[in-house]
Design a protein around this motif. Structure first.
Motif, PDB file in Angstrom:
ATOM      1  N   THR A 205       0.799  -1.234   0.000  1.00 24.84           N
ATOM      2  CA  THR A 205       0.000   0.000   0.000  1.00 24.84           C
ATOM      3  C   THR A 205       0.826   1.276   0.000  1.00 24.84           C
ATOM      4  O   THR A 205       0.287   2.358  -0.265  1.00 24.84           O
ATOM      5  CB  THR A 205      -0.936   0.035   1.228  1.00 24.84           C
ATOM      6  OG1 THR A 205      -0.146  -0.049   2.431  1.00 24.84           O
ATOM      7  CG2 THR A 205      -1.927  -1.105   1.195  1.00 24.84           C
ATOM      8  N   ILE A 206       2.101   1.182   0.271  1.00 24.62           N
ATOM      9  CA  ILE A 206       2.942   2.379   0.386  1.00 24.62           C
ATOM     10  C   ILE A 206       2.856   3.253  -0.868  1.00 24.62           C
ATOM     11  O   ILE A 206       2.780   4.479  -0.788  1.00 24.62           O
ATOM     12  CB  ILE A 206       4.405   1.983   0.679  1.00 24.62           C
ATOM     13  CG1 ILE A 206       4.550   1.626   2.160  1.00 24.62           C
ATOM     14  CG2 ILE A 206       5.368   3.107   0.318  1.00 24.62           C
ATOM     15  CD1 ILE A 206       5.906   1.061   2.530  1.00 24.62           C
ATOM     16  N   LYS A 207       2.847   2.629  -2.042  1.00 28.05           N
ATOM     17  CA  LYS A 207       2.853   3.400  -3.287  1.00 28.05           C
ATOM     18  C   LYS A 207       1.448   3.664  -3.836  1.00 28.05           C
ATOM     19  O   LYS A 207       1.284   4.277  -4.888  1.00 28.05           O
ATOM     20  CB  LYS A 207       3.696   2.683  -4.337  1.00 28.05           C
ATOM     21  CG  LYS A 207       5.171   2.561  -3.943  1.00 28.05           C
ATOM     22  CD  LYS A 207       6.001   2.026  -5.090  1.00 28.05           C
ATOM     23  CE  LYS A 207       7.456   1.821  -4.688  1.00 28.05           C
ATOM     24  NZ  LYS A 207       8.067   3.044  -4.133  1.00 28.05           N
ATOM     25  N   ALA A 208       0.418   3.190  -3.131  1.00 26.23           N
ATOM     26  CA  ALA A 208      -0.960   3.401  -3.596  1.00 26.23           C
ATOM     27  C   ALA A 208      -1.431   4.819  -3.258  1.00 26.23           C
ATOM     28  O   ALA A 208      -0.898   5.472  -2.354  1.00 26.23           O
ATOM     29  CB  ALA A 208      -1.886   2.374  -2.952  1.00 26.23           C
ATOM     30  N   ASP A 209      -2.419   5.291  -4.014  1.00 31.62           N
ATOM     31  CA  ASP A 209      -3.044   6.582  -3.727  1.00 31.62           C
ATOM     32  C   ASP A 209      -4.215   6.322  -2.785  1.00 31.62           C
ATOM     33  O   ASP A 209      -5.344   6.088  -3.204  1.00 31.62           O
ATOM     34  CB  ASP A 209      -3.535   7.234  -5.027  1.00 31.62           C
ATOM     35  CG  ASP A 209      -4.191   8.592  -4.779  1.00 31.62           C
ATOM     36  OD1 ASP A 209      -4.027   9.136  -3.663  1.00 31.62           O
ATOM     37  OD2 ASP A 209      -4.875   9.099  -5.691  1.00 31.62           O
ATOM     38  N   VAL A 210      -3.925   6.332  -1.487  1.00 36.06           N
ATOM     39  CA  VAL A 210      -4.910   5.961  -0.483  1.00 36.06           C
ATOM     40  C   VAL A 210      -5.696   7.198  -0.027  1.00 36.06           C
ATOM     41  O   VAL A 210      -5.110   8.202   0.368  1.00 36.06           O
ATOM     42  CB  VAL A 210      -4.231   5.296   0.730  1.00 36.06           C
ATOM     43  CG1 VAL A 210      -5.224   5.077   1.868  1.00 36.06           C
ATOM     44  CG2 VAL A 210      -3.595   3.973   0.313  1.00 36.06           C
ATOM     45  N   THR A 211      -7.031   7.099  -0.092  1.00 33.08           N
ATOM     46  CA  THR A 211      -7.884   8.203   0.355  1.00 33.08           C
ATOM     47  C   THR A 211      -8.651   7.867   1.635  1.00 33.08           C
ATOM     48  O   THR A 211      -9.127   8.764   2.315  1.00 33.08           O
ATOM     49  CB  THR A 211      -8.899   8.589  -0.738  1.00 33.08           C
ATOM     50  OG1 THR A 211      -9.655   7.429  -1.112  1.00 33.08           O
ATOM     51  CG2 THR A 211      -8.190   9.150  -1.961  1.00 33.08           C
ATOM     52  N   SER A 212      -8.786   6.563   1.961  1.00 37.51           N
ATOM     53  CA  SER A 212      -9.567   6.199   3.148  1.00 37.51           C
ATOM     54  C   SER A 212      -8.991   4.977   3.842  1.00 37.51           C
ATOM     55  O   SER A 212      -8.329   4.144   3.213  1.00 37.51           O
ATOM     56  CB  SER A 212     -11.029   5.933   2.765  1.00 37.51           C
ATOM     57  OG  SER A 212     -11.132   4.765   1.976  1.00 37.51           O
ATOM     58  N   LEU A 213      -9.269   4.890   5.140  1.00 37.02           N
ATOM     59  CA  LEU A 213      -8.888   3.749   5.963  1.00 37.02           C
ATOM     60  C   LEU A 213     -10.141   3.208   6.637  1.00 37.02           C
ATOM     61  O   LEU A 213     -11.039   3.979   6.987  1.00 37.02           O
ATOM     62  CB  LEU A 213      -7.876   4.160   7.043  1.00 37.02           C
ATOM     63  CG  LEU A 213      -6.663   4.992   6.631  1.00 37.02           C
ATOM     64  CD1 LEU A 213      -5.866   5.398   7.871  1.00 37.02           C
ATOM     65  CD2 LEU A 213      -5.787   4.230   5.650  1.00 37.02           C
ATOM     66  N   SER A 214     -10.197   1.891   6.846  1.00 38.15           N
ATOM     67  CA  SER A 214     -11.324   1.284   7.546  1.00 38.15           C
ATOM     68  C   SER A 214     -10.809   0.160   8.434  1.00 38.15           C
ATOM     69  O   SER A 214     -10.174  -0.774   7.942  1.00 38.15           O
ATOM     70  CB  SER A 214     -12.348   0.704   6.559  1.00 38.15           C
ATOM     71  OG  SER A 214     -12.849   1.690   5.695  1.00 38.15           O
ATOM     72  N   GLY A 215     -11.090   0.259   9.752  1.00 39.81           N
ATOM     73  CA  GLY A 215     -10.644  -0.806  10.645  1.00 39.81           C
ATOM     74  C   GLY A 215     -10.668  -0.397  12.098  1.00 39.81           C
ATOM     75  O   GLY A 215     -11.233   0.624  12.479  1.00 39.81           O
ATOM     76  N   VAL A 216     -10.016  -1.207  12.921  1.00 44.45           N
ATOM     77  CA  VAL A 216      -9.953  -0.995  14.362  1.00 44.45           C
ATOM     78  C   VAL A 216      -8.773  -0.060  14.677  1.00 44.45           C
ATOM     79  O   VAL A 216      -7.649  -0.310  14.224  1.00 44.45           O
ATOM     80  CB  VAL A 216      -9.776  -2.340  15.099  1.00 44.45           C
ATOM     81  CG1 VAL A 216      -9.663  -2.131  16.598  1.00 44.45           C
ATOM     82  CG2 VAL A 216     -10.945  -3.278  14.768  1.00 44.45           C
ATOM     83  N   PRO A 217      -8.992   1.045  15.424  1.00 41.62           N
ATOM     84  CA  PRO A 217      -7.933   2.033  15.640  1.00 41.62           C
ATOM     85  C   PRO A 217      -6.641   1.476  16.207  1.00 41.62           C
ATOM     86  O   PRO A 217      -5.548   1.853  15.772  1.00 41.62           O
ATOM     87  CB  PRO A 217      -8.568   3.023  16.628  1.00 41.62           C
ATOM     88  CG  PRO A 217     -10.024   2.841  16.487  1.00 41.62           C
ATOM     89  CD  PRO A 217     -10.252   1.421  16.079  1.00 41.62           C
ATOM     90  N   SER A 218      -6.735   0.574  17.191  1.00 38.87           N
ATOM     91  CA  SER A 218      -5.529   0.053  17.834  1.00 38.87           C
ATOM     92  C   SER A 218      -4.680  -0.732  16.849  1.00 38.87           C
ATOM     93  O   SER A 218      -3.446  -0.581  16.799  1.00 38.87           O
ATOM     94  CB  SER A 218      -5.910  -0.826  19.028  1.00 38.87           C
ATOM     95  OG  SER A 218      -6.872  -1.806  18.648  1.00 38.87           O
ATOM     96  N   TRP A 219      -5.310  -1.575  16.036  1.00 39.67           N
ATOM     97  CA  TRP A 219      -4.557  -2.376  15.073  1.00 39.67           C
ATOM     98  C   TRP A 219      -4.064  -1.539  13.901  1.00 39.67           C
ATOM     99  O   TRP A 219      -2.992  -1.797  13.350  1.00 39.67           O
ATOM    100  CB  TRP A 219      -5.395  -3.556  14.590  1.00 39.67           C
ATOM    101  CG  TRP A 219      -5.685  -4.536  15.681  1.00 39.67           C
ATOM    102  CD1 TRP A 219      -6.903  -4.880  16.184  1.00 39.67           C
ATOM    103  CD2 TRP A 219      -4.727  -5.290  16.434  1.00 39.67           C
ATOM    104  NE1 TRP A 219      -6.771  -5.794  17.200  1.00 39.67           N
ATOM    105  CE2 TRP A 219      -5.443  -6.067  17.381  1.00 39.67           C
ATOM    106  CE3 TRP A 219      -3.334  -5.379  16.406  1.00 39.67           C
ATOM    107  CZ2 TRP A 219      -4.810  -6.908  18.277  1.00 39.67           C
ATOM    108  CZ3 TRP A 219      -2.704  -6.228  17.309  1.00 39.67           C
ATOM    109  CH2 TRP A 219      -3.437  -6.978  18.232  1.00 39.67           C
TER     110      TRP A 219
END
Length: 504
Positions: A205-219
């Motif tokens: 994912t480092i080189k991806a154009d990431v606009t959103s995250l979804s998941g558990v904050p701690s992890w």
């Protein structure tokens, strides 16, 4: 017009339906109950309770008993063995493995094809729809979303079906079209070994154009820190400059808020709380200025609520959504399109609004400390820790607390094991502020602490770096939706942690 604005137009009819929540909640929930009962009337369960003759909510409330997991476990075991038409008419092929750490026994919750579509995926789509309404300048669909989930495996009982974290079940069954909008690949996302998976996700994912995250904050913090280590960057927007939103759930965001502010400093970053449990998708934050969540009432879920003080009673009071009071703690019961009927999920909520109905999660029915009549719940703990962090400059990674019933001097107290991301100016100051704040937010705790007669001042023990990670690893509960038990009325967990805390 941007791709996000074009796709956003598709959500407009749905947003109008959600707007009806404010004025038609009772009617909407009644319709859900009628549909669920009709669908299940010819199942073994439906015949047992004669669903065909139920004419009102009152009939349903009086006829069908409240269920816990122990009550439904025999039905689940039969489903896992391949039996059909027991609690829901369609075949159950998936079982969500509970993330609870109250004990070592796993819970397996049935997930029907209907619930995937009319509960879980509908919830995810609605979360995006409401976010886009709140953020009209969004470029959400111009990039990719990183979804951090768990894994699944074949059903142990037979060759029938699969079991796994709910997040893995959702990733496995998601529409192929959605895979164009997310990273990493399904193969990487569903990897079983957590530490290897984190490395693989970071790399992909480092080189991806990431606009959103979804998941558990701690992890997600674990993944984010690895991404920053690998790139040598200080903030996440240096890696993903178009990142704009984190859809988070599973645990309270409060202990992690300051850490996220440090590693994501962009003013365009937004945080949206969601409530997607193994049993169902229940709520979404629909106003970025209000941390309470909108309860989603037109999915395949009918809601009921038990006052927290009645939970242990043989015949508790039970209310429908339209009967609840504001600012009162309730345990939640659900009846769903997976065949859970009047099922007590173990979470407690408090409503902050009723036009539309909005709520906050206040804790768990079993995750509390009431060893001395203090009735300390997670909501109290979060408020106390937030204040203690603010006044001492601390940041918390994880924590767990339990009572000390008697020590050598016959003194009872609460013991808090806290892993700090940033140490407070002093542990004594941190403990004092925490103790004082708990008195302010909980009158029962204040009464038990009066003149140190029943309860001594609380004790804070500093956990070594990585303690809770190591404890979860020993339990085989790394990653996914697994959680550290925050409050416990017994000392089983904290004793294990204290032993582990002495090891390097």
């Amino acid at each position: 017009m941007s791709i996000t604005k074009i796709i956003g137009k598709v959500f407009e009819p749905r947003l109008k339906q959600i707007d009806r929540y404010a004025t038609q909640a009772g009617e909407i929930q009644h319709n859900v109950l009628v549909k669920l009962l009709k669908k299940a009337e010819n199942t073994e369960w439906g015949k047992k309770y004669d669903y065909k003759s139920i004419r009102s909510y009152e009939d349903f409330r009086q006829r069908v008993p409240i269920q816990t997991y122990d009550d439904i476990k025999p039905w689940v075991e039969r489903l896992r063995a391949g039996e059909k038409n027991l609690i829901w008419p369609s075949e159950i092929q998936w079982f969500a493995k509970s993330s609870g750490t109250t004990n070592d026994k796993s819970k397996f919750l049935p997930v029907s094809k209907e619930s995937l579509q009319d509960i879980h995926y509908k919830g995810a789509a609605d979360a995006v729809a409401m976010y886009l309404r709140n953020n009209p300048s969004s470029r959400f669909f111009s990039g990719k979303g990183v979804i951090l989930g768990g894994s699944h495996r074949p059903n142990d009982n037979s060759g029938h079906g699969l079991v796994g974290d709910l997040s893995a079940i959702l990733i496995q069954n998601v529409s192929p079209a959605v895979n164009f909008l997310r990273v990493p690949s399904k193969k990487v996302a569903l990897m079983d070994e957590w530490e290897t998976k984190i490395e693989a996700i970071a790399n992909s994912t480092i080189k991806a154009d990431v606009t959103s995250l979804s998941g558990v904050p701690s992890w997600f913090l674990v993944l984010i820190k690895r991404v920053l280590e690998k790139t040598g960057k200080q903030t996440l927007e240096e890696v993903w400059p178009n990142l704009e939103v984190f859809f988070h759930g599973g645990v309270s965001f409060n202990p992690y808020r300051e850490q996220y502010k440090q590693i994501v400093q962009s003013p365009k970053m937004h945080y949206v709380e969601t409530y997607n449990a193994s049993e169902g998708y229940f709520g979404t934050q629909n106003d970025l200025s209000d941390r309470s969540m909108l309860i989603m009432i037109d999915y395949g879920i009918f809601y009921e609520f038990v006052p927290l003080e009645d939970v242990e009673l043989e015949n508790p009071r039970v209310y429908s959504l339209s009967e609840v009071e504001l600012n009162k703690n309730y345990a939640m019961l659900i009846s769903t399109s997976s065949g859970l009927w009047r099922y007590m999920i173990g979470d407690t909520v408090k409503f902050t609004n009723n036009k539309p109905y909005k709520f906050v999660i206040t804790g768990r029915t079993k995750h509390y400390i009431n060893a001395f009549g203090e009735e300390l719940i997670i909501d109290n703990a979060e408020k106390g820790l937030t204040k203690a962090c603010a006044e001492t400059g601390a940041q918390i990674s994880e924590y767990s607390a339990a009572p000390v019933f008697m020590d050598a001097n016959a003194k009872c107290r609460h013991q808090w094991l806290v892993e700090f991301a940033k140490m407070p100016d002093s542990i004594e100051h941190f403990a004092s502020v925490l103790d004082m704040t708990l008195k302010e937010v909980n009158s029962d705790y204040e009464a038990k602490r009066w003149k140190d007669i029943a309860l001594q001042p609380l004790e804070v023990i500093v956990a070594r770096d990585g303690l809770f990670h190591d404890w979860l690893k020993e339990k085989g509960k790394l990653g996914g939706q697994h959680k550290v038990p925050r409050l416990s009325n017994v000392r089983d967990h904290i004793e294990e942690m204290l032993v582990l805390n002495e090891k390097d």
